[in-house]
Write a protein that holds these residues in place. Structure first.
Motif, PDB file in Angstrom:
ATOM      1  N   ASP A  68       0.892  -1.050   0.104  1.00 34.28           N
ATOM      2  CA  ASP A  68       0.104   0.052   0.067  1.00 34.28           C
ATOM      3  C   ASP A  68       0.913   1.213  -0.108  1.00 34.28           C
ATOM      4  O   ASP A  68       1.618   1.503   0.787  1.00 34.28           O
ATOM      5  N   SER A  69       0.834   2.288  -0.898  1.00 40.19           N
ATOM      6  CA  SER A  69       1.637   3.033  -1.196  1.00 40.19           C
ATOM      7  C   SER A  69       1.780   4.262  -0.388  1.00 40.19           C
ATOM      8  O   SER A  69       2.908   4.716   0.141  1.00 40.19           O
ATOM      9  N   PHE A  70       0.891   4.363   0.653  1.00 42.38           N
ATOM     10  CA  PHE A  70       0.981   5.640   1.677  1.00 42.38           C
ATOM     11  C   PHE A  70       1.023   5.235   3.067  1.00 42.38           C
ATOM     12  O   PHE A  70       2.198   5.482   3.546  1.00 42.38           O
ATOM     13  N   THR A  71       0.638   3.953   3.390  1.00 42.94           N
ATOM     14  CA  THR A  71       0.675   3.366   4.789  1.00 42.94           C
ATOM     15  C   THR A  71       2.218   2.601   4.682  1.00 42.94           C
ATOM     16  O   THR A  71       2.857   2.304   5.638  1.00 42.94           O
ATOM     17  N   ILE A  74       2.379  -3.953   3.757  1.00 46.93           N
ATOM     18  CA  ILE A  74       2.328  -5.182   2.794  1.00 46.93           C
ATOM     19  C   ILE A  74       0.892  -5.861   2.649  1.00 46.93           C
ATOM     20  O   ILE A  74       0.391  -6.102   3.721  1.00 46.93           O
ATOM     21  N   THR A  75       0.241  -5.679   1.438  1.00 46.43           N
ATOM     22  CA  THR A  75      -0.967  -6.319   1.323  1.00 46.43           C
ATOM     23  C   THR A  75      -0.867  -7.613   0.752  1.00 46.43           C
ATOM     24  O   THR A  75      -0.219  -8.029  -0.275  1.00 46.43           O
ATOM     25  N   ARG A  76      -1.488  -8.541   1.644  1.00 47.74           N
ATOM     26  CA  ARG A  76      -0.969 -10.155   1.136  1.00 47.74           C
ATOM     27  C   ARG A  76      -2.068 -10.771   0.430  1.00 47.74           C
ATOM     28  O   ARG A  76      -2.738 -11.603   0.686  1.00 47.74           O
ATOM     29  N   SER A  77      -2.237 -10.094  -0.798  1.00 50.30           N
ATOM     30  CA  SER A  77      -2.939 -10.829  -1.805  1.00 50.30           C
ATOM     31  C   SER A  77      -2.094 -11.296  -2.944  1.00 50.30           C
ATOM     32  O   SER A  77      -1.251 -10.508  -3.393  1.00 50.30           O
ATOM     33  N   TRP A  78      -2.435 -12.337  -3.504  1.00 50.93           N
ATOM     34  CA  TRP A  78      -1.594 -12.962  -4.563  1.00 50.93           C
ATOM     35  C   TRP A  78      -1.655 -12.440  -5.824  1.00 50.93           C
ATOM     36  O   TRP A  78      -2.932 -12.120  -6.317  1.00 50.93           O
ATOM     37  N   ALA A 274      11.344   3.705  -1.903  1.00 50.83           N
ATOM     38  CA  ALA A 274       9.918   3.634  -2.261  1.00 50.83           C
ATOM     39  C   ALA A 274       9.071   2.772  -1.214  1.00 50.83           C
ATOM     40  O   ALA A 274       8.018   2.508  -1.192  1.00 50.83           O
ATOM     41  N   ASN A 275      10.155   1.916  -0.357  1.00 52.20           N
ATOM     42  CA  ASN A 275       9.333   1.084   0.762  1.00 52.20           C
ATOM     43  C   ASN A 275       8.718  -0.068  -0.146  1.00 52.20           C
ATOM     44  O   ASN A 275       7.684  -0.388   0.430  1.00 52.20           O
ATOM     45  N   ASN A 276       8.817  -0.401  -1.200  1.00 51.09           N
ATOM     46  CA  ASN A 276       8.318  -1.395  -1.980  1.00 51.09           C
ATOM     47  C   ASN A 276       8.981  -2.619  -2.020  1.00 51.09           C
ATOM     48  O   ASN A 276       9.555  -2.969  -2.878  1.00 51.09           O
ATOM     49  N   LEU A 277       8.820  -3.587  -0.890  1.00 53.68           N
ATOM     50  CA  LEU A 277       9.621  -4.802  -0.761  1.00 53.68           C
ATOM     51  C   LEU A 277       9.199  -5.702  -1.879  1.00 53.68           C
ATOM     52  O   LEU A 277       9.923  -6.480  -2.441  1.00 53.68           O
ATOM     53  N   PRO A 278       7.803  -5.892  -1.927  1.00 56.72           N
ATOM     54  CA  PRO A 278       7.430  -6.948  -3.269  1.00 56.72           C
ATOM     55  C   PRO A 278       7.979  -6.659  -4.590  1.00 56.72           C
ATOM     56  O   PRO A 278       8.515  -7.685  -5.031  1.00 56.72           O
TER      57      PRO A 278
ATOM     58  N   VAL C  24      -5.567   7.069   6.291  1.00 51.72           N
ATOM     59  CA  VAL C  24      -4.599   6.517   6.876  1.00 51.72           C
ATOM     60  C   VAL C  24      -4.829   5.749   8.103  1.00 51.72           C
ATOM     61  O   VAL C  24      -4.463   4.414   8.181  1.00 51.72           O
ATOM     62  N   ALA C  25      -5.476   6.365   9.039  1.00 48.66           N
ATOM     63  CA  ALA C  25      -5.776   5.989  10.307  1.00 48.66           C
ATOM     64  C   ALA C  25      -6.571   4.561  10.139  1.00 48.66           C
ATOM     65  O   ALA C  25      -6.398   3.665  10.706  1.00 48.66           O
ATOM     66  N   LEU C  26      -7.545   4.809   9.367  1.00 50.20           N
ATOM     67  CA  LEU C  26      -8.410   3.596   9.027  1.00 50.20           C
ATOM     68  C   LEU C  26      -7.492   2.302   8.355  1.00 50.20           C
ATOM     69  O   LEU C  26      -7.461   1.193   9.016  1.00 50.20           O
ATOM     70  N   LEU C  27      -6.492   2.586   7.462  1.00 54.71           N
ATOM     71  CA  LEU C  27      -5.663   1.654   6.845  1.00 54.71           C
ATOM     72  C   LEU C  27      -5.017   0.886   7.741  1.00 54.71           C
ATOM     73  O   LEU C  27      -4.716  -0.134   7.835  1.00 54.71           O
ATOM     74  N   THR C  28      -4.356   1.761   8.853  1.00 54.89           N
ATOM     75  CA  THR C  28      -3.404   1.337   9.605  1.00 54.89           C
ATOM     76  C   THR C  28      -4.047   0.494  10.692  1.00 54.89           C
ATOM     77  O   THR C  28      -3.528  -0.441  11.321  1.00 54.89           O
ATOM     78  N   ALA C  29      -5.456   0.898  11.290  1.00 50.63           N
ATOM     79  CA  ALA C  29      -6.107   0.115  12.029  1.00 50.63           C
ATOM     80  C   ALA C  29      -6.478  -1.320  11.516  1.00 50.63           C
ATOM     81  O   ALA C  29      -6.359  -2.345  12.241  1.00 50.63           O
ATOM     82  N   CYS C  30      -6.512  -1.439  10.182  1.00 51.07           N
ATOM     83  CA  CYS C  30      -7.031  -2.815   9.733  1.00 51.07           C
ATOM     84  C   CYS C  30      -5.931  -3.428   8.926  1.00 51.07           C
ATOM     85  O   CYS C  30      -5.922  -4.228   8.221  1.00 51.07           O
ATOM     86  N   GLY C  31      -4.495  -2.724   9.068  1.00 55.79           N
ATOM     87  CA  GLY C  31      -3.439  -3.220   8.516  1.00 55.79           C
ATOM     88  C   GLY C  31      -2.844  -4.414   8.906  1.00 55.79           C
ATOM     89  O   GLY C  31      -3.565  -5.308   9.843  1.00 55.79           O
TER      90      GLY C  31
END
Lengths: 307, 266, 401
Positions: A68-71, A74-78, A274-278, C24-31
């Motif tokens: 996820d580019s702002f936070t 890592i989003t774990r979807s294949w 970029a913090n883009n490990l994938p 962002v707060a929402l995203l981190t909360a369900c991160g």
């Protein structure tokens, strides 16, 4: 000298037998070679397997995820997106070709430089000089990598020493760019290539060379037909160092490489800035595939078993 | 094959030229450590002893050297133990998967540092959930140092054969006794060579270290990286490099003496 | 090599910041775990009064911000603080904003010096607390134009104390580049005449410099804010940079490299920092200029952890580092303009403030402070999606090729 206790004729004191638990264990171990093997291999294999292979596998799996580019989580979807990007992107092809080219050139130069100096050290120099030369080759290893890279930056600059040395002959410094990168990397990894080649040459018995001479072998023929096959595994061992260290380097090219980037830079930028490990993991697949290919080729020559 | 005088001469000359090229940048480092230019520009505009004085007062540099030595020592010890075990296993036994094991040993050094670095970083933080620290650096370094020990020891074992060990066993010595009194002494110089290379490899490693060091862990290469960016610290870095090169003669010389002594007795 | 480059990526928020923060707060909360983003921005309150100082304070900062003399005995502003307050300082430096963001989650630090791109993320994740500026006497001395900006406050609540700021200027070799340039065109449209000797900053954020140039030279692109580019605008900036790439000698990200290249003449024109100009050996024919198109720049913030174990010492540090003396020492060592108006009386070099244009509001107004581009356009457009920092990173790698 007393260091080598294996010298025949020397007595090795064997302690008297005691029927201790340790002794019984020792006996049962010597009767069960499989058990002995398992015990010997378990620690190193646990270390390498658990730490390294698991880490590597996890990294490769990460290549199949997205970020996820702002936070930055890592989003774990294949998805195969990262790998497709890397395989099809013209950027990655260009940089891969450039990086492999640099690594091959560095390796070639290192081998060509290492052969004569290692030969001189092993077969020509007196034992005393041999010792001095080994020290001379090893010493630069201790002057930090970064310091040496910056030193080359200074040597290759517009009014640096290189320019000063070659100017009388009409030459000029290559400046900062790929040639400078190749020179600096070849310099940095040279000791790692000289040492195994030197060790390999030392293992070639002088008597063999004399026999070849006695049988009428010319110097070049002896070198090519007798020496080279014997030290081939040593050369390969050295080349693995120089090739792989060059393949992953991103610091030297930053210092002397002008505007160029190598695979290591792409990986580094994606992890750091970029913090883009994938995506970084997907790019990392390129050198992994190359190295495995290299090792496979090398294995076919039988060099790996003699490494 | 007998080398003519001319061939020997040429070889000697080539060796001399190569050594000159090897030492050229080191001379630059040496001269720059006395330069009045803080940006290491060539030729130096003037000479000064200031950096040498300041380098020896730099606590940061001293601490970094100590950290690096500590990491390199422990990593070397670990790799000596693991490397010897693997070499003994691979050389003395034939078993299924033997090639895979030898590949496994080579892999951490054969794969580029940045890959080892990010893989371990990822594993430590997300899989194991441990904080990066000095211990994580040691683990990482030991992993890629195993190969240098392995290379040296297995080459030695191959040459030695097993006859002395068998003799020892026939005379009634246990496994441990045989290892301690027969195998180990024969391996000593190989272990020394492998250990020295492992130490050097760890001491100067920067890429894997960057990714596995905790924020407070400053190894010498990281300290150098930091200080190249601090105003007017660059010449001090050169002083440290010169000192290290000079100091390094001692362990290399000792290793050489031991190895050389063994060769004579063979 | 890029630890100084990463610090240059900052978030410049806009009227949409509130929305971005909420998401962002929402995203981190369900991160996916490990984030620990438990609270939103409003979960912690700024203290209304201070208690006794604790005995220690743990500080996380960029290299060169917290110097205790261990690297250079003459560079030390920590010891005075320790004596004055009884708070013993332990400090850690970090290399990138991402690293700082991750380290703050460990809860080991009381204070952090955050750049724009870390500061708002830290606020959003609840890792830093609002700062009651009334408890920091030295806050009064901070330049007004740095206070309550988009990168150090949220919805009118202060989240930290400004530290120092600076601009990315144009440097040129006075022998090779004549007449003296007044525009960035010497590194863009006119760069061919200096081919192989042009330099540029090695970071995706440099795309903003090109975008800023296009604001003046291709107004029909409609760029309002160089950190807020839609796809067409980004493509135009990328094209400009790809053309520039042909003439680039090298990119730089650490100052040693840039200093050397200008001293030896390997580089004759390109982007720089004031501190680099000042570090050049005497007699180097180089000058800096603030071109007519304006410049990009940075501004950093001292923040307090929401779970600070030593909140009183943390406030003591914020107050100390904002004091004219300490602010002068730290910013002069790093090479940037101080945030405290009184600092100028305490710099070692009496001209320090003049050189760095400290407090020059007109000068400061020409700076587009570095911000991390995000999808929601920072300039307020809602009809398009803007390109984010990861798009910029990809673009930057392609520019370098």
């Amino acid at each position: 000298m007393t260091v080598d206790t294996a010298s025949p004729g020397q007595r090795i004191p064997v302690p008297p037998h005691r029927d201790t638990l340790a002794r019984r264990g020792s006996i049962s171990l010597s009767r069960h070679p499989r058990l002995r093997l398992t015990l010997m291999l378990s620690a190193p294999l646990l270390w390498l397997g658990l730490i390294y292979i698991v880490a590597l596998a996890a990294l490769l799996i990460t290549a199949l995820w997205t970020v996820d580019s702002f936070t930055g989580t890592i989003t774990r979807s294949w998805t195969l997106d990262n790998i497709i990007t890397v395989v099809t992107g013209s950027l990655y092809q260009t940089v891969t070709v450039r990086t492999v080219g640099v690594a091959l050139l560095v390796t070639l130069i290192d081998i060509l430089v290492a052969l004569p100096i290692a030969f001189f050290m092993a077969k020509v120099a007196s034992p005393r000089w041999q010792r001095i030369l080994v020290i001379a080759v090893l010493m630069p290893l201790w002057a930090s990598y970064l310091v040496k890279a910056y030193a080359w930056r200074s040597v290759l600059s517009q009014n640096g020493i290189f320019e000063w040395l070659v100017a009388p002959f009409g030459g000029e410094t290559p400046g900062y760019g790929l040639p400078a990168t190749v020179i600096t990397l070849a310099y940095l990894w040279l000791p790692y290539v000289i040492l195994p080649v030197y060790a390999g040459l030392e293992r070639v018995p002088d008597s063999l060379l004399e026999a070849s001479g006695d049988l009428g072998g010319k110097t070049w023929a002896t070198l090519r037909l007798v020496v080279l096959p014997m030290i081939w595994p040593a050369i390969i061992a050295g080349s693995i160092f120089s090739f792989s260290l060059s393949l992953g380097d991103y610091i030297t090219v930053n210092i002397v490489g002008g505007a160029n980037q190598m695979l290591g830079n792409l990986v580094y930028t994606n992890v750091g800035a970029a913090n883009n490990l994938p995506l970084a993991a997907a790019i990392a697949l390129i050198p992994i595939v190359i190295i495995f290919g290299y090792l496979a080729v090398v294995r076919r020559t039988g060099a790996l078993e003699n490494l | 094959m007998r080398l003519s005088r001319l061939a020997r001469g040429i070889l000697g000359a080539v060796t001399g030229v190569i050594l000159l090229v090897i030492y050229l940048p080191l001379m630059v480092v040496l001269v720059n450590s006395f330069s009045t230019s803080t940006s290491l520009v060539w030729p130096p505009p003037g000479l000064t002893l200031e950096w040498w004085g300041r380098a020896f007062q730099s606590e940061g540099a001293l601490e970094a050297v100590l950290t690096s030595v500590q990491i390199a020592l422990i990593a070397t010890l670990v790799s000596l133990v693991l490397g010897t075990l693997i070499s003994l296993a691979l050389q003395r036994f034939a078993f299924f998967g033997r090639e895979a094991v030898s590949l496994l040993v080579i892999l951490p050094i054969a794969l580029p540092g940045i890959i080892t670095g990010i893989a371990l970083n990822n594993a430590f933080r997300t899989i194991l959930g441990v904080q990066l620290s000095i211990a994580t650096v040691i683990v990482a370094h030991a992993t890629f140092c195993i190969v240098t020990v392995f290379n040296n020891v297995i080459a030695r074992l191959r040459r030695l054969g097993t006859s002395y060990e068998e003799a020892s066993a026939d005379l009634g010595a246990g496994l441990w006794t045989t290892f301690r009194l027969v195998t180990f002494p024969q391996l000593r110089s190989a272990l020394l060579a492998g250990g020295l290379l492992a130490f050097a490899l760890s001491f100067d490693e920067i890429i894997v270290t960057t990714f596995t060091a905790g924020a407070g862990v400053k190894t010498l290469p990281i300290w150098i990286l930091d200080n190249l960016f601090r105003p007017s610290q660059a010449p001090i870095v050169n002083v440290i490099a010169v000192v290290l090169v000079l100091v390094s003669i001692v362990p290399i010389y000792i290793a050489q003496r031991i190895a050389g002594a063994e060769k004579v007795s063979r | 090599m890029t630890h100084l480059s990463a610090r240059r990526a900052r978030i410049r928020s806009s009227i949409l910041t509130g929305l971005a923060i909420a998401s962002v707060a929402l995203l981190t909360a369900c991160g996916t775990g490990g984030d620990g983003g438990t609270g939103g921005a409003d979960s912690s309150e700024a203290p209304t009064e201070l208690g006794e100082n604790e005995s220690t304070v743990s500080i996380l900062a960029w290299p060169g911000y917290v110097e205790d003399g261990s690297n250079d005995p003459s560079v030390d502003w920590v010891s005075a603080f320790e004596e004055e307050t009884g708070c013993m300082v332990t400090s850690k430096t970090y290399g990138t904003s991402d690293e700082a963001f991750n380290l703050m989650k460990t809860g080991e630090y009381d204070v952090v010096a955050a750049s724009g791109d870390a500061s708002l993320r830290l606020v959003a994740a609840g890792d830093v607390a609002p700062v009651n500026t009334d408890l920091i006497p030295n806050y009064e001395g901070i330049y007004d134009f740095l206070k309550m900006q988009d990168w150090n406050s949220v919805d009118g609540v202060a989240y930290g104390i400004p530290h120092g700021y600076g601009a990315n200027l144009l440097m040129y070799n006075t022998d090779a580049v004549t007449p003296a340039p007044t525009s960035w065109d010497v590194v863009f449209d006119e760069s061919a005449q200096y081919t192989g000797k042009v330099t540029a900053y090695d970071s995706p954020i440099y795309i903003a410099d090109a975008a800023m140039y296009l604001m003046t030279h291709q107004p029909d692109l409609g760029i309002e804010n160089p950190y807020s580019l839609d796809e067409t605008q980004l493509a135009a900036a990328v094209d400009l940079l790809k053309a520039q790439r042909e003439n680039i000698g090298e990119y730089w990200s650490d100052y040693l490299k840039s200093i050397q290249a200008f001293e030896t003449g390997d580089t004759v024109v390109g982007t720089t920092w004031q501190v680099i100009r000042n570090s050049l050996a005497e007699g180097t024919p180089a000058e800096v200029v603030l071109p007519e198109e304006g410049v990009t720049g940075w501004s950093d913030t001292w923040m307090v952890a929401s779970e600070a174990q030593s909140p009183n010492c943390a406030y003591a540090w914020l107050n100390y580092i904002a004091s004219p003396e300490a602010n002068a020492q730290a910013t002069e060592y790093f090479g940037e303009a101080p945030s405290n108006q009184g600092a100028c009386d305490f710099t070692v070099n009496p001209d320090q403030c003049e050189i760095f244009h400290a407090g020059d509001e007109e000068y400061a107004s020409q700076i587009w402070y570095w911000s991390t581009p995000i999808e929601d356009c920072l300039d307020g457009r809602t009809d398009v999606k803007c390109t984010d920092y990861s798009d910029w990173t990809t673009a930057w790698q392609e520019i370098k090729g």
